[in-house]
Design a protein around this motif. Structure first.
Motif, PDB file in Angstrom:
ATOM      1  N   ILE A 134       0.843  -1.193   0.000  1.00 32.72           N
ATOM      2  CA  ILE A 134       0.000   0.000   0.000  1.00 32.72           C
ATOM      3  C   ILE A 134       0.878   1.244   0.000  1.00 32.72           C
ATOM      4  CG2 ILE A 134      -1.753   1.290   1.280  1.00 32.72           C
ATOM      5  CD1 ILE A 134      -2.453  -1.512   2.551  1.00 32.72           C
ATOM      6  N   LYS A 135       0.582   2.180  -0.910  1.00 34.83           N
ATOM      7  CA  LYS A 135       1.285   3.453  -0.949  1.00 34.83           C
ATOM      8  C   LYS A 135       0.441   4.485  -0.232  1.00 34.83           C
ATOM      9  CE  LYS A 135       3.844   6.563  -3.977  1.00 34.83           C
ATOM     10  NZ  LYS A 135       4.308   6.819  -5.364  1.00 34.83           N
ATOM     11  N   LEU A 136       1.001   5.121   0.792  1.00 34.30           N
ATOM     12  CA  LEU A 136       0.275   6.099   1.592  1.00 34.30           C
ATOM     13  C   LEU A 136       0.362   7.492   0.964  1.00 34.30           C
ATOM     14  CD1 LEU A 136       1.386   4.880   5.142  1.00 34.30           C
ATOM     15  CD2 LEU A 136      -0.637   4.217   3.814  1.00 34.30           C
ATOM     16  N   ASP A 137      -0.433   8.428   1.503  1.00 30.01           N
ATOM     17  CA  ASP A 137      -0.547   9.759   0.904  1.00 30.01           C
ATOM     18  C   ASP A 137       0.768  10.527   0.850  1.00 30.01           C
ATOM     19  OD1 ASP A 137      -3.198   9.291   0.560  1.00 30.01           O
ATOM     20  OD2 ASP A 137      -3.859  10.416   2.318  1.00 30.01           O
ATOM     21  N   ASP A 138       1.657  10.277   1.799  1.00 32.09           N
ATOM     22  CA  ASP A 138       2.918  11.025   1.851  1.00 32.09           C
ATOM     23  C   ASP A 138       4.021  10.381   1.017  1.00 32.09           C
ATOM     24  OD1 ASP A 138       3.153   8.792   3.450  1.00 32.09           O
ATOM     25  OD2 ASP A 138       4.562   9.754   4.828  1.00 32.09           O
ATOM     26  N   GLY A 139       3.721   9.293   0.336  1.00 30.09           N
ATOM     27  CA  GLY A 139       4.730   8.599  -0.460  1.00 30.09           C
ATOM     28  C   GLY A 139       5.335   7.405   0.249  1.00 30.09           C
ATOM     29  N   SER A 140       5.054   7.255   1.537  1.00 25.03           N
ATOM     30  CA  SER A 140       5.529   6.077   2.267  1.00 25.03           C
ATOM     31  C   SER A 140       4.827   4.827   1.737  1.00 25.03           C
ATOM     32  CB  SER A 140       5.245   6.212   3.772  1.00 25.03           C
ATOM     33  OG  SER A 140       5.904   7.323   4.322  1.00 25.03           O
ATOM     34  N   GLN A 141       5.497   3.685   1.884  1.00 26.42           N
ATOM     35  CA  GLN A 141       4.906   2.423   1.463  1.00 26.42           C
ATOM     36  C   GLN A 141       4.908   1.434   2.623  1.00 26.42           C
ATOM     37  OE1 GLN A 141       5.496   1.743  -3.235  1.00 26.42           O
ATOM     38  NE2 GLN A 141       7.344   1.438  -2.056  1.00 26.42           N
ATOM     39  N   VAL A 142       3.827   0.687   2.742  1.00 28.76           N
ATOM     40  CA  VAL A 142       3.739  -0.348   3.776  1.00 28.76           C
ATOM     41  C   VAL A 142       3.362  -1.662   3.103  1.00 28.76           C
ATOM     42  CG1 VAL A 142       3.184   1.211   5.671  1.00 28.76           C
ATOM     43  CG2 VAL A 142       1.336   0.274   4.290  1.00 28.76           C
ATOM     44  N   THR A 143       4.025  -2.735   3.531  1.00 26.28           N
ATOM     45  CA  THR A 143       3.718  -4.067   3.020  1.00 26.28           C
ATOM     46  C   THR A 143       3.187  -4.901   4.169  1.00 26.28           C
ATOM     47  OG1 THR A 143       5.551  -3.872   1.452  1.00 26.28           O
ATOM     48  CG2 THR A 143       4.590  -6.056   1.756  1.00 26.28           C
ATOM     49  N   LEU A 144       1.957  -5.352   4.046  1.00 30.47           N
ATOM     50  CA  LEU A 144       1.330  -6.161   5.095  1.00 30.47           C
ATOM     51  C   LEU A 144       1.528  -7.636   4.784  1.00 30.47           C
ATOM     52  CD1 LEU A 144      -0.182  -3.358   5.315  1.00 30.47           C
ATOM     53  CD2 LEU A 144      -2.119  -4.654   6.219  1.00 30.47           C
ATOM     54  N   ASN A 145       2.026  -8.363   5.776  1.00 33.36           N
ATOM     55  CA  ASN A 145       2.181  -9.803   5.643  1.00 33.36           C
ATOM     56  C   ASN A 145       0.837 -10.480   5.966  1.00 33.36           C
ATOM     57  OD1 ASN A 145       3.418 -12.231   5.159  1.00 33.36           O
ATOM     58  ND2 ASN A 145       4.892 -12.099   6.830  1.00 33.36           N
ATOM     59  N   THR A 146       0.855 -11.782   5.965  1.00 30.32           N
ATOM     60  CA  THR A 146      -0.370 -12.560   6.188  1.00 30.32           C
ATOM     61  C   THR A 146      -1.075 -12.208   7.498  1.00 30.32           C
ATOM     62  OG1 THR A 146      -1.204 -14.820   6.543  1.00 30.32           O
ATOM     63  CG2 THR A 146       1.048 -14.391   7.218  1.00 30.32           C
ATOM     64  N   ASN A 147      -2.421 -12.193   7.461  1.00 24.03           N
ATOM     65  CA  ASN A 147      -3.253 -12.029   8.655  1.00 24.03           C
ATOM     66  C   ASN A 147      -2.817 -10.838   9.511  1.00 24.03           C
ATOM     67  OD1 ASN A 147      -5.378 -12.725  10.351  1.00 24.03           O
ATOM     68  ND2 ASN A 147      -4.127 -14.096  11.601  1.00 24.03           N
ATOM     69  N   SER A 148      -2.747  -9.667   8.875  1.00 20.73           N
ATOM     70  CA  SER A 148      -2.282  -8.457   9.568  1.00 20.73           C
ATOM     71  C   SER A 148      -3.355  -7.370   9.522  1.00 20.73           C
ATOM     72  CB  SER A 148      -0.994  -7.937   8.921  1.00 20.73           C
ATOM     73  OG  SER A 148       0.035  -8.896   9.006  1.00 20.73           O
ATOM     74  N   GLU A 149      -3.248  -6.425  10.458  1.00 24.67           N
ATOM     75  CA  GLU A 149      -4.171  -5.286  10.503  1.00 24.67           C
ATOM     76  C   GLU A 149      -3.401  -4.031  10.910  1.00 24.67           C
ATOM     77  OE1 GLU A 149      -8.220  -3.711  12.818  1.00 24.67           O
ATOM     78  OE2 GLU A 149      -7.675  -5.841  12.852  1.00 24.67           O
ATOM     79  N   LEU A 150      -3.533  -2.986  10.082  1.00 17.45           N
ATOM     80  CA  LEU A 150      -2.823  -1.730  10.317  1.00 17.45           C
ATOM     81  C   LEU A 150      -3.804  -0.573  10.185  1.00 17.45           C
ATOM     82  CD1 LEU A 150      -0.005  -0.254  10.652  1.00 17.45           C
ATOM     83  CD2 LEU A 150      -0.009  -0.091   8.137  1.00 17.45           C
ATOM     84  N   LYS A 151      -3.784   0.348  11.164  1.00 14.53           N
ATOM     85  CA  LYS A 151      -4.607   1.559  11.104  1.00 14.53           C
ATOM     86  C   LYS A 151      -3.698   2.750  10.818  1.00 14.53           C
ATOM     87  CE  LYS A 151      -8.083  -0.143  14.401  1.00 14.53           C
ATOM     88  NZ  LYS A 151      -9.189  -0.216  13.444  1.00 14.53           N
ATOM     89  N   VAL A 152      -4.121   3.612   9.886  1.00 18.46           N
ATOM     90  CA  VAL A 152      -3.315   4.767   9.470  1.00 18.46           C
ATOM     91  C   VAL A 152      -4.128   6.038   9.655  1.00 18.46           C
ATOM     92  CG1 VAL A 152      -2.078   5.868   7.579  1.00 18.46           C
ATOM     93  CG2 VAL A 152      -2.078   3.373   7.776  1.00 18.46           C
ATOM     94  N   LYS A 153      -3.531   7.013  10.354  1.00 18.88           N
ATOM     95  CA  LYS A 153      -4.199   8.291  10.591  1.00 18.88           C
ATOM     96  C   LYS A 153      -3.183   9.418  10.413  1.00 18.88           C
ATOM     97  CE  LYS A 153      -6.968  10.746  14.063  1.00 18.88           C
ATOM     98  NZ  LYS A 153      -7.537  10.686  15.437  1.00 18.88           N
ATOM     99  N   TYR A 154      -3.353  10.193   9.352  1.00 12.45           N
ATOM    100  CA  TYR A 154      -2.453  11.306   9.058  1.00 12.45           C
ATOM    101  C   TYR A 154      -3.125  12.635   9.394  1.00 12.45           C
ATOM    102  CZ  TYR A 154       1.107   8.643   6.472  1.00 12.45           C
ATOM    103  OH  TYR A 154       2.125   7.792   6.125  1.00 12.45           O
ATOM    104  N   SER A 155      -2.338  13.577   9.944  1.00 17.21           N
ATOM    105  CA  SER A 155      -2.810  14.934  10.183  1.00 17.21           C
ATOM    106  C   SER A 155      -1.734  15.897   9.694  1.00 17.21           C
ATOM    107  CB  SER A 155      -3.091  15.154  11.672  1.00 17.21           C
ATOM    108  OG  SER A 155      -1.901  15.044  12.435  1.00 17.21           O
ATOM    109  N   SER A 156      -1.937  17.186   9.901  1.00 15.19           N
ATOM    110  CA  SER A 156      -0.988  18.187   9.410  1.00 15.19           C
ATOM    111  C   SER A 156       0.349  18.148  10.140  1.00 15.19           C
ATOM    112  CB  SER A 156      -1.599  19.587   9.530  1.00 15.19           C
ATOM    113  OG  SER A 156      -1.923  19.870  10.889  1.00 15.19           O
ATOM    114  N   ASP A 157       0.383  17.585  11.352  1.00 10.99           N
ATOM    115  CA  ASP A 157       1.627  17.592  12.117  1.00 10.99           C
ATOM    116  C   ASP A 157       2.065  16.208  12.609  1.00 10.99           C
ATOM    117  OD1 ASP A 157      -0.393  17.179  13.883  1.00 10.99           O
ATOM    118  OD2 ASP A 157       0.200  18.739  15.311  1.00 10.99           O
ATOM    119  N   MET A 158       1.357  15.156  12.221  1.00 11.27           N
ATOM    120  CA  MET A 158       1.699  13.834  12.720  1.00 11.27           C
ATOM    121  C   MET A 158       1.258  12.754  11.745  1.00 11.27           C
ATOM    122  SD  MET A 158       3.104  12.209  15.287  1.00 11.27           S
ATOM    123  CE  MET A 158       3.054  13.325  16.689  1.00 11.27           C
ATOM    124  N   ARG A 159       2.074  11.675  11.681  1.00  9.49           N
ATOM    125  CA  ARG A 159       1.692  10.482  10.929  1.00  9.49           C
ATOM    126  C   ARG A 159       1.595   9.350  11.949  1.00  9.49           C
ATOM    127  NH1 ARG A 159       6.356  10.428   6.431  1.00  9.49           N
ATOM    128  NH2 ARG A 159       7.535  11.185   8.227  1.00  9.49           N
TER     129      ARG A 159
END
Length: 337
Positions: A134-159
């Motif tokens: 998955i490519k995130l809004d800031d250009g970062s990329q995350v790769t999730l392995n099997t049976n995983s769960e990730l929550k992403v919350k971006y704001s103006s001063d924090m990722r």
């Protein structure tokens, strides 16, 4: 009549119909309403906007900002109504169509503003045996392995990210104005621009962090109390114990991390019990070892995730392992002589 005036009229009519539908109505009114809706697609859209705005205000009825605005509007309408009553001697309308449309629009604008200021988290998941890049809004990329769960919350001063379970590889875009913080249970990993791997099993409260590029800060926590942070440099790995203490940094197993990102499983002098536990993460059934001595045997090799046939073939040749199916499980054992 220009387009703006025409749309204003439609919006006003939509608000009027919505106000009528909030109370009792006759069959004649329903028929008239259906005829009004059939006039054009703009009429339908205008009415749907009224409904959406009202539902949003209902959902935010306990919000302090919404309550303040509601009270302010109510006071304004009451004042205007009182003046109108004194002047004309009777009460015409407490909530005119334009008033309803204006208040609804005001609530809608506030709702959108609150979303912009306090964005909600986006959740990414993978099923057993599945992987996602998955490519995130800031250009970062995350790769999730099997049976995983990730929550992403971006704001103006924090990722801010939260690893709920599983394993994720993070390739972080540099942004010194917005730290990249990953929460795992009560612990945190902070980076600016780097690459690292985190594995988390919430059932045994096991957290492992491997840094493949740059530097990260690992801050363990127990009972909501942060413990001293540990800085991990490229090539270093660490684990967090149940006590909240951080295991002394060790060398990163680059081969293992690179392997899983290519849907492979890497073992190097790994106990069979650990190897089977790793393999089970990719399967929709369970492999179980029924021999304590067999659990301590060591295995080395690279296998395709989910391909149990070559894995079992290797075990049969190298360790004389026997297999059988029992209660939906694949049992590994050794025949006693």
């Amino acid at each position: 009549m220009n387009d703006t005036s025409r749309i204003d009229i439609i919006e006003t009519e939509a608000a009027a119909w919505f106000a009528k539908h909030r109370g009792s109505r006759t069959s004649e009114q329903d028929e008239a309403f259906q005829q009004w809706l059939a006039t054009s697609a703009e009429h339908v859209s205008a009415y749907e906007r009224c409904m959406a705005a009202w539902l949003m205000t209902d959902a935010l009825s306990q919000d302090l900002d919404i309550m303040n605005i509601r009270q302010s509007v109510q006071a304004s309408l009451t004042t205007n109504t009182a003046e109108h009553t004194v002047k004309y001697g009777f009460l015409k309308h407490l909530y005119t169509p334009r008033a309803i449309a204006a208040v609804s629009l005001l609530f809608l604008c506030l709702f959108i503003a609150k979303i912009a200021l306090y964005p909600s988290a986006i959740t990414y998941t993978t099923k057993v045996g599945e992987q996602r890049l998955i490519k995130l809004d800031d250009g970062s990329q995350v790769t999730l392995n099997t049976n995983s769960e990730l929550k992403v919350k971006y704001s103006s001063d924090m990722r801010e990210l939260t690893l709920v379970k599983g394993e994720v590889y993070f390739d972080v875009a540099k942004d010194r104005q917005r730290p990249f913080v990953v929460s795992i249970d009560e612990s945190k990993v902070t980076a600016v621009g780097t690459a690292f791997n985190i594995s988390f099993d919430p059932f045994v409260n096991s957290v492992a962090v491997d840094v493949t590029e740059g530097v990260v800060e690992l801050t363990p926590s127990i009972d909501s109390v942060s413990l001293p942070a540990t800085q991990l440099k490229v090539g270093e790995a660490a684990s967090i114990l149940d006590s909240g203490n951080t295991v002394k940094p060790k060398a990163v197993e680059f081969e293992r991390i690179n392997a899983w990102r290519e849907r492979k499983i890497y073992f190097k002098n790994t106990s069979l019990s650990e190897a089977v536990a790793d393999y089970n993460r990719y399967l929709d059934y369970e492999i179980e070892i029924r021999d304590d001595t067999l659990k301590q045997e060591k295995v080395t090799g690279i296998f395709h995730a989910g391909d149990t046939s070559s894995f079992l073939f290797t075990l049969k040749l190298a360790l004389q392992v026997k297999t059988r199916h029992e209660d939906g499980k694949l049992i590994l054992y050794k025949e006693t002589i």
